[in-house]
Motif scaffolding. Structure first.
Motif, short mmCIF file in Angstrom:
data_model
loop_
_atom_site.label_atom_id
_atom_site.label_comp_id
_atom_site.label_asym_id
_atom_site.label_seq_id
_atom_site.Cartn_x
_atom_site.Cartn_y
_atom_site.Cartn_z
N ASP A 175 0.84 -1.20 0.00
CA ASP A 175 0.00 0.00 0.00
C ASP A 175 0.88 1.25 0.00
O ASP A 175 2.03 1.23 0.44
CB ASP A 175 -0.91 0.03 1.23
CG ASP A 175 -1.91 -1.11 1.23
OD1 ASP A 175 -2.24 -1.60 0.13
OD2 ASP A 175 -2.38 -1.48 2.32
N ARG A 213 0.68 5.30 1.28
CA ARG A 213 -0.09 6.26 2.08
C ARG A 213 0.36 7.68 1.75
O ARG A 213 1.56 7.98 1.76
CB ARG A 213 0.11 5.99 3.58
CG ARG A 213 -0.81 6.81 4.49
CD ARG A 213 -0.44 6.57 5.95
NE ARG A 213 -0.59 5.18 6.32
CZ ARG A 213 -1.72 4.65 6.80
NH1 ARG A 213 -2.77 5.41 6.99
NH2 ARG A 213 -1.76 3.38 7.12
N THR A 270 -9.66 4.97 0.88
CA THR A 270 -8.92 3.87 0.27
C THR A 270 -9.26 3.81 -1.21
O THR A 270 -10.41 3.59 -1.57
CB THR A 270 -9.26 2.53 0.94
OG1 THR A 270 -8.94 2.60 2.33
CG2 THR A 270 -8.47 1.39 0.30
N GLN A 305 -8.75 1.58 -4.10
CA GLN A 305 -8.34 0.20 -4.30
C GLN A 305 -7.52 0.03 -5.59
O GLN A 305 -7.82 0.61 -6.63
CB GLN A 305 -9.57 -0.71 -4.38
CG GLN A 305 -10.33 -0.84 -3.07
CD GLN A 305 -9.66 -1.81 -2.11
OE1 GLN A 305 -8.68 -2.47 -2.48
NE2 GLN A 305 -10.16 -1.90 -0.90
N GLY A 356 -2.14 1.24 -5.40
CA GLY A 356 -0.85 1.23 -4.70
C GLY A 356 0.21 0.63 -5.61
O GLY A 356 0.12 0.68 -6.84
N GLY A 390 -1.46 -3.20 -4.59
CA GLY A 390 -1.83 -2.66 -3.28
C GLY A 390 -2.80 -1.49 -3.44
O GLY A 390 -3.27 -1.17 -4.53
N ASP A 391 -3.12 -0.84 -2.33
CA ASP A 391 -4.08 0.26 -2.32
C ASP A 391 -3.38 1.59 -2.09
O ASP A 391 -2.29 1.64 -1.51
CB ASP A 391 -5.13 0.06 -1.22
CG ASP A 391 -5.89 -1.24 -1.38
OD1 ASP A 391 -6.05 -1.69 -2.54
OD2 ASP A 391 -6.32 -1.80 -0.36
N LEU A 417 -3.77 4.81 0.09
CA LEU A 417 -4.45 5.27 1.30
C LEU A 417 -4.29 6.78 1.40
O LEU A 417 -3.17 7.28 1.50
CB LEU A 417 -3.87 4.57 2.54
CG LEU A 417 -3.79 3.04 2.46
CD1 LEU A 417 -3.13 2.48 3.71
CD2 LEU A 417 -5.16 2.44 2.24
#
Length: 389
Positions: free
Chosen positions: A131, A133, A246, A248, A251, A261-262, A264
């Motif tokens: 992910d 962020r 999030t 989806q 990432g 990944g995501d 965030l």
């Protein structure tokens, strides 16, 4: 069409245990599995809906945000667990253990190959990207109206040369000879209790079930390369500082065609020059002159939609609060709109010239100038005294 409540989708209570949720999802997955409902679009939608609900309610972070803010608190285009465009393959790879023992022979149209072999019973590992962020600052107006934001980030994305396979061509991806494609190896040892069988990820293929005979020259077999990518996402109305969206699948890309990944997105509030936020209400401190407090006046105050005119009644006291209905921020779950609270502060001049002093001296003895608080004002002051005593 509005999204259904995730607890309603799975048919569980809010305090349901992880085992209860898994059991409920497994039942729905068996009922709406694509192999059992070939060509049935409605069943496919329900299959995805159940997976989305299970994904959110079994993830502590997503579940906490969903319980507090509903679908809007999850972000993404649809606000749910699979808003980033997850495919059926993604569902099977993420929740492979759910489908063990169902007896379906294949996952038609979702990547070929045996379903139980590839994801459940065989134990083949599916890579997942990490992910990312980020923090995004929003103005009060963006929080009130919602917005579309675009960010450019440096990330791992699928190699365009091999389309994420990691191999020079599809023919260069070979079934692992050690585990024969299962991704697992089994060892039998003799103990005092008899034969004991243990399984572990295959050391030759790392649990993937395949090996690359000839790596891609661009990504060197990883299936991804690093580079900048511009990503767009929607900000829901009423979002507040500290909430996390999030997005989806946005990432880092995974090794050799796995699940990305995501992204965030942590929300931060950009300070407004005049307004302060208190939940869904906005607060504004309005300073008025002594003359306007005595005689009354029409003044303008700021809102997130621009300035509006309000009336100051004659004899307005300092500390009075004027409430402008529905001039605050919308609730992120759609439950109404907050108010704008205007705190009145009478500005007392610190310096006066000679003529102004003479005017106030003449007024000093006037009975209308002497303080004479109403009964409710006295009660207010008594309450304030008790609070701070």
């Amino acid at each position: 069409m509005s999204k259904r409540d995730y607890y309603q989708v799975l048919g569980v209570q809010k305090d349901a245990s992880a085992d209860e949720m898994k059991k409920a999802y497994r039942k729905l997955a068996m009922q709406y599995h694509p192999d059992k409902n070939p060509g049935n679009k409605e069943a496919e939608d329900k299959f995805k809906e159940a997976a989305e609900a299970y994904d959110v309610l079994t993830n502590p972070d997503k579940k906490a945000r969903y319980d507090q803010f509903g679908h809007a608190g999850l972000g993404g285009a649809a606000g749910g667990g699979f808003a980033g465009g997850f495919t059926m393959d993604d569902i099977f790879s993420r929740f492979g253990d759910i489908f063990e023992g169902m007896g379906f022979g294949s996952a038609r149209g979702f990547g070929g190959g045996g379903f139980a072999n590839g994801f459940g019973g065989g134990g083949r590992r599916v890579n997942r990207g990490s992910d990312i962020r980020i923090r995004v600052k929003l103005t009060l107006q963006e929080m009130a109206k919602g917005a579309e934001k675009k960010v450019k980030i440096n990330k791992q994305h699928s190699c365009p040369e091999c389309k994420g396979r990691g191999a020079a061509s599809a023919a260069d991806i070979k079934t692992c000879e050690v585990c024969r494609g299962s991704g697992m190896t089994t060892r039998v040892t003799q103990t005092i209790l008899g034969h004991m069988q243990t399984s572990s990820p295959c050391h030759a293929c790392g649990g993937e079930g395949t090996v690359v005979a000839k790596p891609c020259s661009k990504c060197h077999g990883d299936g991804y390369i690093k580079g900048n990518e511009e990503i767009s996402f929607n900000i829901p109305r009423g979002i507040a500082e500290g909430m996390q969206l999030t997005v989806q699948g946005k990432g880092n890309a995974a090794r050799r065609g796995g699940v990305s990944g995501d992204l965030l997105v942590v929300i931060e509030e950009e300070a407004h020059p005049d307004l302060q936020r208190d939940g869904n209400d906005l607060i504004y401190t309005l300073f008025i002159s002594l003359v306007d407090a005595v005689l009354g006046a029409d003044v303008e105050v700021p809102t997130v939609d621009g300035r509006v005119k309000i009336k100051i009644e004659p004899g307005t006291q300092s500390g009075r609060i004027l409430r402008l209905r529905a001039k605050g921020l919308p609730d992120v779950q759609g439950y109404g709109t907050g108010d704008l609270l205007v705190y009145i502060q009478v500005w007392i001049p610190a310096k006066l010239d000679k003529s102004e002093k003479e005017l106030f001296e003449k007024l000093r003895s006037s009975p209308n100038i002497k303080p004479s608080p109403a009964k409710e004002d006295k009660n207010f002051f008594e309450r304030m005294k008790r609070m701070f005593s």
